[in-house]
Design a protein around this motif. Sequence first.
Motif, PDB file in Angstrom:
ATOM      1  N   ASP A  54       0.563   2.115 -39.234  1.00  0.00           N
ATOM      2  CA  ASP A  54       0.588   1.178 -40.368  1.00  0.00           C
ATOM      3  C   ASP A  54       1.978   0.940 -40.946  1.00  0.00           C
ATOM      4  O   ASP A  54       2.096   0.407 -42.063  1.00  0.00           O
ATOM      5  CB  ASP A  54      -0.337   1.653 -41.505  1.00  0.00           C
ATOM      6  CG  ASP A  54      -1.800   1.660 -41.098  1.00  0.00           C
ATOM      7  OD1 ASP A  54      -2.186   0.788 -40.292  1.00  0.00           O
ATOM      8  OD2 ASP A  54      -2.552   2.525 -41.573  1.00  0.00           O
ATOM      9  N   LEU A  55       3.032   1.273 -40.221  1.00  0.00           N
ATOM     10  CA  LEU A  55       4.372   1.083 -40.757  1.00  0.00           C
ATOM     11  C   LEU A  55       4.845  -0.366 -40.631  1.00  0.00           C
ATOM     12  O   LEU A  55       5.807  -0.756 -41.299  1.00  0.00           O
ATOM     13  CB  LEU A  55       5.360   2.018 -40.051  1.00  0.00           C
ATOM     14  CG  LEU A  55       5.199   3.499 -40.412  1.00  0.00           C
ATOM     15  CD1 LEU A  55       6.094   4.369 -39.543  1.00  0.00           C
ATOM     16  CD2 LEU A  55       5.508   3.728 -41.884  1.00  0.00           C
ATOM     17  N   LEU A  56       4.195  -1.167 -39.812  1.00  0.00           N
ATOM     18  CA  LEU A  56       4.566  -2.577 -39.718  1.00  0.00           C
ATOM     19  C   LEU A  56       3.992  -3.387 -40.880  1.00  0.00           C
ATOM     20  O   LEU A  56       4.460  -4.489 -41.167  1.00  0.00           O
ATOM     21  CB  LEU A  56       4.104  -3.173 -38.381  1.00  0.00           C
ATOM     22  CG  LEU A  56       4.722  -2.559 -37.130  1.00  0.00           C
ATOM     23  CD1 LEU A  56       4.212  -3.271 -35.886  1.00  0.00           C
ATOM     24  CD2 LEU A  56       6.242  -2.617 -37.191  1.00  0.00           C
ATOM     25  N   GLY A  57       2.983  -2.854 -41.525  1.00  0.00           N
ATOM     26  CA  GLY A  57       2.393  -3.530 -42.679  1.00  0.00           C
ATOM     27  C   GLY A  57       2.756  -2.852 -43.987  1.00  0.00           C
ATOM     28  O   GLY A  57       2.054  -2.986 -44.992  1.00  0.00           O
ATOM     29  N   LEU A  58       3.879  -2.164 -43.982  1.00  0.00           N
ATOM     30  CA  LEU A  58       4.273  -1.343 -45.120  1.00  0.00           C
ATOM     31  C   LEU A  58       4.373  -2.143 -46.419  1.00  0.00           C
ATOM     32  O   LEU A  58       3.918  -1.703 -47.472  1.00  0.00           O
ATOM     33  CB  LEU A  58       5.619  -0.684 -44.814  1.00  0.00           C
ATOM     34  CG  LEU A  58       6.000   0.556 -45.599  1.00  0.00           C
ATOM     35  CD1 LEU A  58       5.021   1.680 -45.324  1.00  0.00           C
ATOM     36  CD2 LEU A  58       7.411   0.991 -45.233  1.00  0.00           C
ATOM     37  N   THR A  59       4.957  -3.345 -46.357  1.00  0.00           N
ATOM     38  CA  THR A  59       5.187  -4.134 -47.570  1.00  0.00           C
ATOM     39  C   THR A  59       4.133  -5.216 -47.772  1.00  0.00           C
ATOM     40  O   THR A  59       4.255  -6.014 -48.708  1.00  0.00           O
ATOM     41  CB  THR A  59       6.571  -4.796 -47.516  1.00  0.00           C
ATOM     42  OG1 THR A  59       6.654  -5.616 -46.345  1.00  0.00           O
ATOM     43  CG2 THR A  59       7.675  -3.747 -47.482  1.00  0.00           C
ATOM     44  N   ARG A 115      -1.969 -10.307 -38.472  1.00  0.00           N
ATOM     45  CA  ARG A 115      -1.548 -10.014 -37.096  1.00  0.00           C
ATOM     46  C   ARG A 115      -0.172  -9.358 -37.060  1.00  0.00           C
ATOM     47  O   ARG A 115       0.088  -8.491 -36.222  1.00  0.00           O
ATOM     48  CB  ARG A 115      -1.546 -11.298 -36.269  1.00  0.00           C
ATOM     49  CG  ARG A 115      -2.952 -11.819 -35.948  1.00  0.00           C
ATOM     50  CD  ARG A 115      -2.885 -12.947 -34.934  1.00  0.00           C
ATOM     51  NE  ARG A 115      -2.224 -14.126 -35.482  1.00  0.00           N
ATOM     52  CZ  ARG A 115      -1.627 -15.048 -34.745  1.00  0.00           C
ATOM     53  NH1 ARG A 115      -1.562 -14.915 -33.432  1.00  0.00           N
ATOM     54  NH2 ARG A 115      -1.064 -16.098 -35.312  1.00  0.00           N
ATOM     55  N   ALA A 116       0.719  -9.772 -37.976  1.00  0.00           N
ATOM     56  CA  ALA A 116       2.037  -9.136 -38.036  1.00  0.00           C
ATOM     57  C   ALA A 116       1.915  -7.667 -38.429  1.00  0.00           C
ATOM     58  O   ALA A 116       2.606  -6.803 -37.878  1.00  0.00           O
ATOM     59  CB  ALA A 116       2.930  -9.885 -39.021  1.00  0.00           C
ATOM     60  N   GLY A 117       1.046  -7.368 -39.371  1.00  0.00           N
ATOM     61  CA  GLY A 117       0.857  -5.988 -39.798  1.00  0.00           C
ATOM     62  C   GLY A 117       0.266  -5.108 -38.711  1.00  0.00           C
ATOM     63  O   GLY A 117       0.533  -3.906 -38.657  1.00  0.00           O
ATOM     64  N   ARG A 118      -0.538  -5.718 -37.832  1.00  0.00           N
ATOM     65  CA  ARG A 118      -1.136  -4.957 -36.728  1.00  0.00           C
ATOM     66  C   ARG A 118      -0.217  -4.890 -35.506  1.00  0.00           C
ATOM     67  O   ARG A 118      -0.573  -4.285 -34.496  1.00  0.00           O
ATOM     68  CB  ARG A 118      -2.472  -5.579 -36.323  1.00  0.00           C
ATOM     69  CG  ARG A 118      -3.555  -5.506 -37.386  1.00  0.00           C
ATOM     70  CD  ARG A 118      -4.917  -5.849 -36.809  1.00  0.00           C
ATOM     71  NE  ARG A 118      -4.961  -7.226 -36.310  1.00  0.00           N
ATOM     72  CZ  ARG A 118      -5.377  -8.282 -37.003  1.00  0.00           C
ATOM     73  NH1 ARG A 118      -5.758  -8.114 -38.276  1.00  0.00           N
ATOM     74  NH2 ARG A 118      -5.409  -9.485 -36.469  1.00  0.00           N
ATOM     75  N   GLY A 119       0.931  -5.530 -35.588  1.00  0.00           N
ATOM     76  CA  GLY A 119       1.862  -5.521 -34.468  1.00  0.00           C
ATOM     77  C   GLY A 119       1.515  -6.495 -33.365  1.00  0.00           C
ATOM     78  O   GLY A 119       2.162  -6.509 -32.307  1.00  0.00           O
ATOM     79  N   GLU A 120       0.514  -7.332 -33.587  1.00  0.00           N
ATOM     80  CA  GLU A 120       0.098  -8.304 -32.573  1.00  0.00           C
ATOM     81  C   GLU A 120       1.013  -9.521 -32.539  1.00  0.00           C
ATOM     82  O   GLU A 120       1.011 -10.281 -31.573  1.00  0.00           O
ATOM     83  CB  GLU A 120      -1.344  -8.754 -32.851  1.00  0.00           C
ATOM     84  CG  GLU A 120      -2.352  -7.623 -32.846  1.00  0.00           C
ATOM     85  CD  GLU A 120      -3.697  -8.039 -33.408  1.00  0.00           C
ATOM     86  OE1 GLU A 120      -4.604  -7.189 -33.451  1.00  0.00           O
ATOM     87  OE2 GLU A 120      -3.852  -9.215 -33.812  1.00  0.00           O
ATOM     88  N   LEU A 121       1.770  -9.699 -33.586  1.00  0.00           N
ATOM     89  CA  LEU A 121       2.631 -10.861 -33.713  1.00  0.00           C
ATOM     90  C   LEU A 121       3.980 -10.407 -34.252  1.00  0.00           C
ATOM     91  O   LEU A 121       4.049  -9.686 -35.240  1.00  0.00           O
ATOM     92  CB  LEU A 121       1.977 -11.884 -34.654  1.00  0.00           C
ATOM     93  CG  LEU A 121       2.647 -13.226 -34.876  1.00  0.00           C
ATOM     94  CD1 LEU A 121       1.574 -14.304 -35.077  1.00  0.00           C
ATOM     95  CD2 LEU A 121       3.556 -13.191 -36.079  1.00  0.00           C
ATOM     96  N   ILE A 122       5.050 -10.817 -33.580  1.00  0.00           N
ATOM     97  CA  ILE A 122       6.413 -10.426 -33.970  1.00  0.00           C
ATOM     98  C   ILE A 122       7.115 -11.624 -34.594  1.00  0.00           C
ATOM     99  O   ILE A 122       7.069 -12.734 -34.063  1.00  0.00           O
ATOM    100  CB  ILE A 122       7.206  -9.926 -32.749  1.00  0.00           C
ATOM    101  CG1 ILE A 122       6.573  -8.643 -32.209  1.00  0.00           C
ATOM    102  CG2 ILE A 122       8.662  -9.666 -33.119  1.00  0.00           C
ATOM    103  CD1 ILE A 122       7.217  -8.141 -30.935  1.00  0.00           C
TER     104      ILE A 122
END
Length: 391
Positions: A54-59, A115-122
């Motif tokens: 969950d570090l990609l959805g930190l903010t 999707r960005a928070g799940r890492g599916e989209l950069i």
Amino acid sequence: MDFTFTEEQQAAVEAARAVFSDVTPDRTPSPALTPGAVAEDIDRQLWNELARTDLLGLTLSPAHGGVGLDPIALCLVLRESAKVLARIPLLESCAVATAVQRYGGSTLAAELLPRAGRGELILTVGANGRSGHDPAELAVTARPYGENGKSEENGASAEHSGWVLDGVQSAVPWAQAADWIAVPAHTAGGRPVLALLPRTRDGVTLADQVSTSGERLAEVRLDGARVAAHELIDAPGCWEWLRSLLTTGTCALALGLGERVLAMTAEYTGKREQFGFPVATFQAVAVQAADRYIDLRAMEATLWQAAWRISSDAGGPLPTAADVAVAKIWASDGVRRVVQTAQHLHGGFGADTDYPLHRFHAWAKQIELSLGPAAAHEEALGDLLAAHPLG
């Protein structure tokens, strides 16, 4: 000043350290030995691990599947990532997502953020303009496009279905691996806006570039590229806020890298002996190391001041941009001095390509110049002081 971090922020640091604990700086070919880019893609394994924790959805807010923390937490994680030279667009993707959450409409947020928070989209962003010296928004023009196929400039109604982008953004980080690119632009009236569009959209072409650190960059050329109305953010202050967050995040990367390099230097000089004594005990060595420690502490204090201003929207005698400029001045000059001193104190061993110091040196130079060197921010700070006299 009290820079005590919350329990949630400290938990994010611990999670980041656990993820980065298995990452080594020599995970990819050396930039000194590799012609062109060191790799074609980002470190996908690491990216997926960050998503899993969950570090990609930190903010991002819980409504978008995120953790709901602030940019300070992001900077703490970026600091850890730089210690291992993590080859991931953590700063760019998280910063763009945070700006979309803060300034974008609900349709765009729903399309991108979960999707960005799940890492599916950069996500990435073009923040350097055409040359890296002029404001990035001036490198691209945005004109509205009417539903009847005519631009407003040719007599269409004020109601339009989208925008057309023309221009160039140079040195866009990780663009070839990104799914969407955020592009600052300006309207006919000179107003800065932020457009988001897929990398594969018609009218978007990428030309390979290579950074000082050996990573792939791209020149993103926009030739009549269309974006829907909801894909362009025209809220006042959006691009300025995003650029401040990117700059502050770069300062966090500089701090983490500098701390790792100084630790490497302390370890080496503590073991390397001359005349029967560790060289760390020699006054000339100790004084240089102490000076670099002072640099790091100044980098740290100015970083958290800037991150706090961005996170809290707190007022002050000067705009937030002034604190960001001060942080980047210290980060650019400080990280350069740290790696130069480290190279000197390591002697010939520091130039050995089997030892990772040369990688840190290359990354430090890239970070130093990213989003403007110290001189550029000194000029910006001078302008702010002239416009907002103190006392």
